[in-house]
Design a protein around this motif. Structure first.
Motif: not given
Ligand code: PAZ
Length: 344
Positions: A92, A94-96, A205, A260, A291
């Motif tokens: 990740s 951290g964009t989201r 997130a 995810l 995503r």
């Molecule tokens: O930080 P990012 O934008 O690169 O990714 C965001 C993400 C895919 C980690 C987030 O949207 C997400 O799904 N977080 C939960 C991850 C999980 O299922 O544990």
């Protein structure tokens, strides 16, 4: 944002992280969330964070009456050594989280931004990882440094939003690095947020490790070459803390988790499964590959609301979070209304 904290989560607590008196952490069982906290030391800086969060929540509950969202962002690490040279990381950038935090702020929320230290942050994200160096945004003129006129207009827009968040004391940055730091800080923040009652929102997130190495089995020093020529790492499953968050840490708050996946055929099934298992209010499903362009909001009645950027929006660099956050806020407003009606 000036850095006023006296610690870095990326530096391990060499002295306290290991306690060889505690038994091996058992294989995942019912209620192993509680055992986790019995068997793992809290980060030494936690009281400093407690004071900051407490003050922030009090300020917004008593003086601004803003709703407060805790946004988690970035990936947690699992150290393999106490003096950590090697660790397992979760994907990740951290964009989201950082982008969502900005839209929450724009929509009048106060934001506690629980993030992986040195991952993307609200506002600075526009400049920190987009070029080789922030100096690429500068030019020299008459022996002085100036913003490159090419970027000046867009930077002014971001600067004004950043200054507004600062002035209103609406953004609190709280870092973590390891999964242990994340869990302790999440528990602490959620308990402090009980004061905000249903005005509290959790937007989870962060990409949190599913497996970890218990501190009782963690070597103190850097792992050396093994006679077998292999390194076999025996990890335990991280207990499912979402259950605790919903049941007892923050029972009045609305909780949104992310799911995810990389296989589109299981995304909905896994999102519904999470809602059935933890009884929270909303899962936002997303695929690693898409995503930034599409997500699905799944509610306990198994309704699926897909949010997708169309070609024009993609062309105009619309951020999908600008569509996700209003939909989440709508759900939160419904939650507050229902909660208030029930507790009259
Ligand atoms: O930080 P990012 O934008 O690169 O990714 C965001 C993400 C895919 C980690 C987030 O949207 C997400 O799904 N977080 C939960 C991850 C999980 O299922 O544990």
């Amino acid at each position: 944002m000036p850095n006023t904290k006296n610690y870095h989560t990326s530096q391990p607590d060499y002295e306290t992280a290991i306690d060889r008196n505690v038994p091996d952490f058992p294989v995942a069982e019912v209620l192993d969330e509680d055992k986790y906290f019995q068997n793992h030391e809290p980060p030494s800086y936690l009281p400093e964070i407690e004071a900051q969060i407490d003050k922030f929540v009090d300020f917004h509950c008593q003086q601004t009456q803003k709703k407060v969202v805790l946004v988690t962002s970035g990936g947690t690490t699992v150290p393999l050594e106490n003096n950590t040279v090697r660790f397992i990381d979760n994907f990740s950038a951290g964009t989201r989280g950082a982008t969502s935090a900005e839209y929450f702020l724009e929509n009048g929320y106060a934001v506690i931004f629980l993030h992986r230290e040195f991952s993307l942050l609200p506002y600075s994200r526009h400049y920190s990882h987009t070029t080789n160096c922030f100096l690429d945004y500068m030019v020299e003129k008459d022996n002085k440094v100036e913003i490159n006129p090419e970027f000046a207009d867009s930077m002014l827009v971001v600067l004004r939003k950043y200054m507004a968040a600062q002035k209103a004391n609406s953004l609190l940055l709280v870092p973590f690095t390891t999964v242990n730091q994340y869990l302790y800080t999440l528990r602490l923040a959620s308990q402090l947020l009980q004061k905000a009652q249903s005005d509290a929102l959790f937007y989870l997130a962060a990409a949190v490790s599913d497996f970890f190495l218990p501190s009782s089995r963690m070597p103190n020093h850097k792992i050396q070459a093994q006679p077998s020529g292999k390194l076999v790492v025996d990890l335990e499953q991280v207990p499912k803390f979402l259950r605790r968050l919903v049941d007892s840490w923050a029972p009045q708050a609305m909780i949104v988790s992310f799911k995810l996946e990389t296989d589109s055929s299981i995304l909905i099934k896994k999102s519904v499964q999470a809602l059935n298992r933890y009884h929270h209010q909303l899962v936002i499903g997303n695929l690693l590959q898409t995503r930034k362009n599409e997500v699905v909001l799944v509610t306990p009645d198994e309704a699926q609301n897909w949010i997708r950027l169309d070609d024009t929006q993609k062309h105009q660099n619309v951020e999908i979070e600008s569509l996700i956050i209003p939909a989440v806020i709508q759900e939160h407003e419904n939650w507050v209304k229902n909660w208030t009606a029930k507790n009259k």
